[in-house]
Design a protein around this motif. Structure first.
Motif, PDB file in Angstrom:
ATOM      1  N   PRO A 114       0.980  -1.290  -0.037  1.00  9.55           N
ATOM      2  CA  PRO A 114       0.374   0.092  -0.305  1.00  9.55           C
ATOM      3  C   PRO A 114       0.819   1.170  -0.061  1.00  9.55           C
ATOM      4  CG  PRO A 114       0.031  -1.265   2.012  1.00  9.55           C
ATOM      5  CD  PRO A 114       0.741  -1.968   1.098  1.00  9.55           C
ATOM      6  N   ASP A 115       2.373   1.158   0.332  1.00 10.06           N
ATOM      7  CA  ASP A 115       2.785   2.405   0.417  1.00 10.06           C
ATOM      8  C   ASP A 115       3.313   2.897  -0.986  1.00 10.06           C
ATOM      9  OD1 ASP A 115       2.546   2.823   3.237  1.00 10.06           O
ATOM     10  OD2 ASP A 115       4.290   1.673   3.546  1.00 10.06           O
ATOM     11  N   LEU A 116       3.545   2.329  -1.812  1.00  7.52           N
ATOM     12  CA  LEU A 116       3.490   2.039  -2.992  1.00  7.52           C
ATOM     13  C   LEU A 116       2.250   2.000  -4.036  1.00  7.52           C
ATOM     14  CD1 LEU A 116       5.874   2.180  -5.901  1.00  7.52           C
ATOM     15  CD2 LEU A 116       5.166  -0.365  -5.658  1.00  7.52           C
ATOM     16  N   LEU A 117       1.311   1.382  -3.567  1.00  9.26           N
ATOM     17  CA  LEU A 117       0.421   1.148  -4.610  1.00  9.26           C
ATOM     18  C   LEU A 117      -0.277   2.841  -4.790  1.00  9.26           C
ATOM     19  CD1 LEU A 117      -0.887   0.086  -7.169  1.00  9.26           C
ATOM     20  CD2 LEU A 117      -2.715  -1.533  -5.162  1.00  9.26           C
ATOM     21  N   ARG A 118      -0.723   3.657  -3.288  1.00  4.34           N
ATOM     22  CA  ARG A 118      -1.936   4.058  -3.154  1.00  4.34           C
ATOM     23  C   ARG A 118      -0.798   5.545  -3.776  1.00  4.34           C
ATOM     24  NH1 ARG A 118      -5.815   6.062  -2.394  1.00  4.34           N
ATOM     25  NH2 ARG A 118      -7.064   4.081  -0.704  1.00  4.34           N
ATOM     26  N   PRO A 119       0.067   6.389  -3.656  1.00  3.91           N
ATOM     27  CA  PRO A 119       0.854   6.847  -3.678  1.00  3.91           C
ATOM     28  C   PRO A 119       0.567   7.042  -5.749  1.00  3.91           C
ATOM     29  CG  PRO A 119       2.424   6.691  -2.151  1.00  3.91           C
ATOM     30  CD  PRO A 119       1.834   5.203  -2.486  1.00  3.91           C
ATOM     31  N   LEU A 120       1.623   5.537  -6.216  1.00  2.83           N
ATOM     32  CA  LEU A 120       0.913   5.616  -7.630  1.00  2.83           C
ATOM     33  C   LEU A 120      -0.129   6.671  -8.218  1.00  2.83           C
ATOM     34  CD1 LEU A 120       3.349   2.690  -7.961  1.00  2.83           C
ATOM     35  CD2 LEU A 120       3.698   4.638  -8.848  1.00  2.83           C
ATOM     36  N   GLN A 121      -1.004   5.768  -6.694  1.00  5.43           N
ATOM     37  CA  GLN A 121      -2.527   6.128  -8.196  1.00  5.43           C
ATOM     38  C   GLN A 121      -3.106   7.449  -7.998  1.00  5.43           C
ATOM     39  OE1 GLN A 121      -4.823   2.470  -5.513  1.00  5.43           O
ATOM     40  NE2 GLN A 121      -4.667   1.174  -7.241  1.00  5.43           N
ATOM     41  N   ASP A 122      -2.579   7.682  -6.236  1.00  5.39           N
ATOM     42  CA  ASP A 122      -3.235   9.424  -6.191  1.00  5.39           C
ATOM     43  C   ASP A 122      -1.829  10.490  -7.364  1.00  5.39           C
ATOM     44  OD1 ASP A 122      -4.597   8.430  -4.320  1.00  5.39           O
ATOM     45  OD2 ASP A 122      -3.027   8.926  -2.420  1.00  5.39           O
ATOM     46  N   ILE A 123      -0.857  10.123  -7.890  1.00  6.51           N
ATOM     47  CA  ILE A 123      -0.782  10.797  -8.735  1.00  6.51           C
ATOM     48  C   ILE A 123      -0.967  10.375  -9.890  1.00  6.51           C
ATOM     49  CG2 ILE A 123       1.952  10.691  -9.754  1.00  6.51           C
ATOM     50  CD1 ILE A 123       3.272  10.171  -6.950  1.00  6.51           C
ATOM     51  N   SER A 124      -1.161   9.833 -10.354  1.00  7.39           N
ATOM     52  CA  SER A 124      -1.432   8.822 -11.520  1.00  7.39           C
ATOM     53  C   SER A 124      -3.120  10.074 -11.873  1.00  7.39           C
ATOM     54  CB  SER A 124      -1.537   8.221 -12.105  1.00  7.39           C
ATOM     55  OG  SER A 124      -2.621   7.090 -11.602  1.00  7.39           O
ATOM     56  N   SER A 125      -3.691   9.407 -10.596  1.00  8.71           N
ATOM     57  CA  SER A 125      -5.332   9.862 -11.153  1.00  8.71           C
ATOM     58  C   SER A 125      -5.758  11.580 -10.817  1.00  8.71           C
ATOM     59  CB  SER A 125      -6.008   9.419  -9.726  1.00  8.71           C
ATOM     60  OG  SER A 125      -6.179   8.727  -9.620  1.00  8.71           O
ATOM     61  N   LEU A 126      -4.723  12.671 -10.397  1.00 11.21           N
ATOM     62  CA  LEU A 126      -4.095  13.494 -10.381  1.00 11.21           C
ATOM     63  C   LEU A 126      -4.283  14.472 -11.939  1.00 11.21           C
ATOM     64  CD1 LEU A 126      -4.490  16.311  -9.023  1.00 11.21           C
ATOM     65  CD2 LEU A 126      -1.851  16.311  -7.990  1.00 11.21           C
TER      66      LEU A 126
END
Length: 435
Positions: free
Chosen positions: A278-290
């Motif tokens: 989750p420490d990797l997945l959540r930032p990836l998805q937040d950055i790309s979604s933004l």
């Protein structure tokens, strides 16, 4: 130009996510609103209604900066998609999922390629200079794609996440992604960067690079980044850097950056037991979604509704019908042969018709590689929008016609996410799927 860029960025982010929020309120995927916003901010609508305003908001000088942000968001998004890809979800229905995936790919592929050969004169009217093997194959790929992120969101929002058709559709779509990107990579080899090398050499180098990455990258990354107990943010930055390196190599070899980004995600190490970090997945998805609205706006800049003539609108109608019929029909028949009852099989077929962002990524790659003309690109973007819009209404009709329980309304987005609601992955971690 800094002032122009900053103001344009504020406009893109605000309008893109506001349109996505509105689409979700209308029970449509987030991407539908963002794609519509990208087209509205492009030359077809804003540029036609207020050309001076469009030129002021999006001067040519900031085009390279916007495209750079769009590619950044795309690489991070596809890195996350590759990291989440897990074919173990197939379970006991692996044979059925494989059959559904192959059928839902081969039937549209054959129809799309056949139409490109049959209607070559009409394609000339859409500014396609001549047909090559690459353009014929790409026409088939354009009809064959299914968007896993959009499909996953639709499955969850309609209460199908734990059902047989929901799991089967997501599993088959994951396989479809693998097949589709593989065929698309081969199609792009004759086009794109690295033209100083013959395509045979680029194909050989690409095969060697993929094999080396698959064999060596995961154990090397695990040894360097996981066993050293590295700080999560430092590890995230190094992994994103790794994704950009692989994307740059595949871009140079003519496979497009999207292939390298997916490859980097696939080989990225997971936690013990195969769970996602989750420490990797959540930032990836937040950055790309933004940042994904930048990709939609850049894609919308290439949409030229005014350049589509009568032949183009007729092509849009035909392509949209074929895209829906071949996907839903092929998926339904294959699921029925795999043992599902009639109504569940129809649900699988309808779900596989969602194209969304994955289709736009492929079309963008085809346009940049010279496999599509601008009018034909516009036609296929509109087809992607139409088929994604039709998925939810068709799903409601199928489920109500079967006498099933009413479809649940989409849950509200989690507090502070600013994007789509969270979805539970096959490994049990909770993550926002993005548009």
């Amino acid at each position: 130009m800094v002032t122009h860029f900053l103001f344009a960025s504020a406009l893109v982010l605000t309008v893109g996510h506001a349109a996505g929020w509105l689409a979700r309120r209308l029970r449509q995927p987030y991407i539908v609103g963002q794609l519509a916003a990208g087209i509205a901010l492009g030359p077809s609508l804003l540029g036609s209604a207020a050309p001076d305003v469009h030129a002021l908001l999006f001067p040519e000088e900031i085009g390279a900066s916007l495209r750079g942000l769009a590619q950044f968001a795309l690489v991070v998004f596809l890195f996350a998609v590759g990291y989440e890809l897990d074919l173990k979800v197939l379970g006991s229905r692996a044979r059925t999922a494989v059959g559904v995936a192959l059928t839902a790919f081969l039937v549209p592929m054959a129809v799309g390629s056949g139409c490109a050969l049959l209607f070559r004169e009409q394609l000339v009217a859409l500014d396609m200079p001549r047909l090559t093997a690459g353009t014929v194959v790409f026409a088939g790929v354009a009809l064959s794609i299914t968007a896993v992120p959009v499909l996953t969101a639709i499955v969850r929002e309609n209460g199908l996440a734990g059902t047989v058709p929901g799991v089967l559709a997501v599993s088959a779509a994951g396989l479809l992604d693998v097949i589709g990107w593989t065929v698309l990579s081969g199609t792009l080899l004759e086009h794109g960067d690295g033209q100083e090398l013959p395509w045979q050499w680029r194909a050989l180098l690409a095969a060697g690079f993929v094999a080396l990455t698959l064999a060596a990258a995961r154990p090397l990354l695990r040894r360097l980044l996981w066993r050293t107990r590295m700080e999560p943010m430092f590890r995230l930055s190094l992994l994103i850097g790794f994704a950009f390196v692989t994307a740059s190599v595949t871009q140079y070899l003519g496979l497009h950056a999207i292939c390298g980004a997916l490859l980097a995600g696939v080989v990225c190490p997971r936690e013990k037991g195969g769970t996602l970090d989750p420490d990797l997945l959540r930032p990836l998805q937040d950055i790309s979604s933004l940042l994904l609205p930048f990709f939609f706006v850049v894609s919308g800049q290439a949409v030229a509704l005014g350049a589509v003539n009568g032949t183009g609108w007729a092509a849009f109608a035909v392509v949209t019908v074929l895209a829906v019929v071949t996907k839903t029909g092929g998926g339904t028949v294959a699921a029925r042969l795999g043992g599902l009852d009639r109504d569940d099989a129809r649900t699988v077929g309808v779900l596989l018709s969602a194209r969304g962002l994955t289709e736009l990524i492929a079309l963008d790659a085809g346009l940049r590689a010279g496999l599509l003309s601008a009018p034909l690109y516009t036609v296929l973007v509109l087809m992607a929008l139409a088929t994604t819009l039709l998925t939810q209404p068709l799903l409601i009709l199928v489920r109500r016609g079967a006498g099933r329980a009413p479809l649940r309304p989409p849950p509200p987005a989690p507090h502070g996410s600013g994007g789509p609601p969270c979805a539970t992955t096959s490994e049990g971690t909770t993550a926002a799927p993005g548009p």
